[in-house]
Design an enzyme around this catalytic site. Structure first.
Site, PDB file in Angstrom:
ATOM      1  CD  GLN A   1     -46.987  39.613  58.374  1.00 42.31           C
ATOM      2  OE1 GLN A   1     -47.177  40.810  58.266  1.00 42.31           O
ATOM      3  NE2 GLN A   1     -45.976  39.117  59.069  1.00 42.31           N
TER       4      GLN A   1
ATOM      5  CG  ASP B   1     -39.174  48.734  43.430  1.00 44.00           C
ATOM      6  OD1 ASP B   1     -39.170  47.750  42.656  1.00 44.00           O
ATOM      7  OD2 ASP B   1     -40.110  48.968  44.206  1.00 44.00           O
TER       8      ASP B   1
ATOM      9  CE  LYS C   1     -40.128  51.024  46.553  1.00 44.11           C
ATOM     10  NZ  LYS C   1     -41.431  50.374  46.327  1.00 44.11           N
TER      11      LYS C   1
ATOM     12  NE  ARG D   1     -42.693  51.283  50.947  1.00 43.44           N
ATOM     13  CZ  ARG D   1     -43.732  51.849  50.366  1.00 43.44           C
ATOM     14  NH1 ARG D   1     -44.386  52.818  50.967  1.00 43.44           N
ATOM     15  NH2 ARG D   1     -44.124  51.445  49.173  1.00 43.44           N
TER      16      ARG D   1
ATOM     17  CB  THR E   1     -50.295  54.530  48.638  1.00 47.13           C
ATOM     18  OG1 THR E   1     -48.897  54.436  48.287  1.00 47.13           O
ATOM     19  CG2 THR E   1     -50.557  53.723  49.897  1.00 47.13           C
TER      20      THR E   1
HETATM   21  C1  R5P Z   1     -43.669  46.447  46.496  1.00 48.84           C
HETATM   22  O1  R5P Z   1     -42.952  45.513  46.837  1.00 48.84           O
HETATM   23  C2  R5P Z   1     -44.581  46.333  45.318  1.00 48.84           C
HETATM   24  O2  R5P Z   1     -43.975  45.716  44.230  1.00 48.84           O
HETATM   25  C3  R5P Z   1     -45.084  47.711  44.917  1.00 48.84           C
HETATM   26  O3  R5P Z   1     -43.956  48.498  44.516  1.00 48.84           O
HETATM   27  C4  R5P Z   1     -45.778  48.386  46.059  1.00 48.84           C
HETATM   28  O4  R5P Z   1     -46.768  47.548  46.592  1.00 48.84           O
HETATM   29  C5  R5P Z   1     -46.402  49.671  45.596  1.00 48.84           C
HETATM   30  O5  R5P Z   1     -46.936  50.322  46.698  1.00 48.84           O
HETATM   31  P1  R5P Z   1     -47.395  51.826  46.633  1.00 48.84           P
HETATM   32  O6  R5P Z   1     -48.305  51.978  45.452  1.00 48.84           O
HETATM   33  O7  R5P Z   1     -48.106  52.035  47.940  1.00 48.84           O
HETATM   34  O8  R5P Z   1     -46.171  52.681  46.541  1.00 48.84           O
END
Ligand code: R5P
Length: 285
Positions: free
Chosen positions: A92, A163, A186, A188, A217
Site C-alpha cells: 500500500q 506472471d 495471470k 486475478r 496464499t
Molecule cells: C504479486 O504482485 C506478487 O508478486 C505475488 O505474485 C503475490 O503476492 C502472490 O500472492 P499469492 O501467493 O496470494 O497468490
C-alpha cells in the site's frame, strides 16, 4: 551491536556472525493485558544494527521495532541501521481509492521519527518504496543468491515467472545461469482465486523453476504448477524471496505438483533454504 527483534532472531544471529559482532540480548514479553514490554539487555554502543521483519503479526512486529529504535535513540545510540528483510504494508505505497491510508508512507515516517538512521530491505514489492524515506534507504536483491542455489542444485532448468510482474526476477536468474526463461499470464478473479494461462513455453520433460518475490496464499504458484505439469514438466521447484505462506499455502503448493519449495530467510518459515545474512552483512560492511 546487533539486535534481533522477535520476528528475525535467527537471521540477526547469522548477520552478527557474518559481521563478527556480538548479538545483543533483547527481552520481549507481553503483559497479561496484551501490551508489549521490551528491554535491551546488553551493553549499549554508539552504533546499532536492528533486524526485524514486519510480516505477520505485522502490527506487533512494527510496534516492537519502533520501541527498540526509540529506546536505542534515548540511550544515545547515534547510528541506528534498521534492517527490515520483509517490509510489511509495502503493497500500500499509494492511494488506490480516495480516503485510503498510504500505509507504507506512514510506516516510513514512523521509522524516521523513532530515530532510524538508515533502512535496508530485500526485494521491496515496489522499488519506489525507498523514495518514501528522507533517510538513506536501500533495496537489496536476493535473486543472485537464489540463482546460485539453483545453479548448484538443478541442471539446465527452465525459469518461469508465474506472471508478467515476476518476469524481471526470472530474467535476472535466467541471465545469471544462462537458462531459458518465460512467464505465464495471470488473471486475478478474486483475492483468493487466480486464473493462469500459458505463453509459448516448452517445458516438456524439463525441470522447471517457478520464481516469485512473495508467496502469500500460494494461489499464484498453485496455478502455475498445474499449468507446467499439464505441459509435461518433469520436476517443479518453487522459489521465492519472501515466504509469507498464509495458513495452508505450503501444503497446497506441494499437493498441486511442486517437488520442492525454496525460499530465503527474510521471514521465518519451514522452507528457509537460503540465508540473506551474507547479502545484508556485505552491504552493511
Ligand atoms: C504479486 O504482485 C506478487 O508478486 C505475488 O505474485 C503475490 O503476492 C502472490 O500472492 P499469492 O501467493 O496470494 O497468490
Amino acid at each position: 551491536m546487533i539486535i534481533g527483534g522477535s520476528a528475525s532472531q535467527k537471521l540477526a544471529a547469522l548477520i552478527a556472525k557474518e559481521l563478527g559482532e556480538t548479538l545483543c540480548p533483547l527481552e520481549t514479553r507481553k503483559f497479561p493485558d496484551g501490551e508489549r514490554y521490551i528491554r535491551i539487555a546488553g551493553e549499549i554502543e554508539s552504533e546499532a544494527v536492528v533486524v526485524q521483519s514486519t510480516g505477520y503479526p505485522q502490527d506487533q512486529n512494527l510496534l516492537e521495532l519502533f520501541l527498540i529504535i526509540k529506546t536505542l535513540k534515548s540511550l544515545e545510540v547515534e547510528d541506528i541501521k534498521v534492517v527490515i528483510p520483509y517490509f510489511g504494508y509495502g503493497r500500500q505505497e499509494k492511494r488506490f481509492k480516495s480516503g485510503e491510508a498510504i500505509s507504507a508512507k506512514v510506516i516510513a515516517e514512523l521509522l524516521e521519527a523513532s530515530g532510524a538512521s538508515e533502512i535496508y530491505s530485500i526485494n521491496l514489492h515496489e522499488d519506489g518504496l525507498c523514495e518514501l524515506f528522507n533517510i538513506p534507504a536501500h533495496n537489496l536483491s536476493a535473486m543472485p543468491l537464489i540463482a546460485e542455489y539453483i545453479g548448484e542444485n538443478l541442471k539446465d532448468p527452465v525459469i518461469v515467472a508465474p506472471d508478467k510482474g515476476a518476469l524481471e526476477f526470472a530474467s535476472e536468474i535466467g541471465d545469471m545461469l544462462g537458462c531459458d526463461c518465460d512467464h505465464l499470464e495471470k488473471t486475478r478473479l478474486s483475492p483468493e482465486k487466480v486464473e493462469t494461462k500459458t505463453k509459448n513455453l516448452d517445458v516438456k520433460d524439463r525441470e522447471a523453476v517457478i520464481i516469485d518475490d512473495i508467496i502469500s496464499t500460494g494461489g499464484t504458484i498453485v496455478n502455475a504448477s498445474r499449468i507446467l505439469r499439464q505441459h509435461g514438466a518433469s520436476n517443479i521447484t518453487v522459489a521465492c524471496v519472501h515466504p509469507v505462506l498464509v495458513e495452508d499455502a505450503l501444503l497446497k503448493i506441494f499437493a498441486n505438483g511442486a517437488d520442492d519449495v525454496i525460499a530465503t530467510d527474510t521471514l521465518q518459515s519451514d522452507v528457509n533454504t537460503i540465508s540473506v545474512a551474507p547479502l545484508i552483512a556485505d552491504f552493511i560492511k
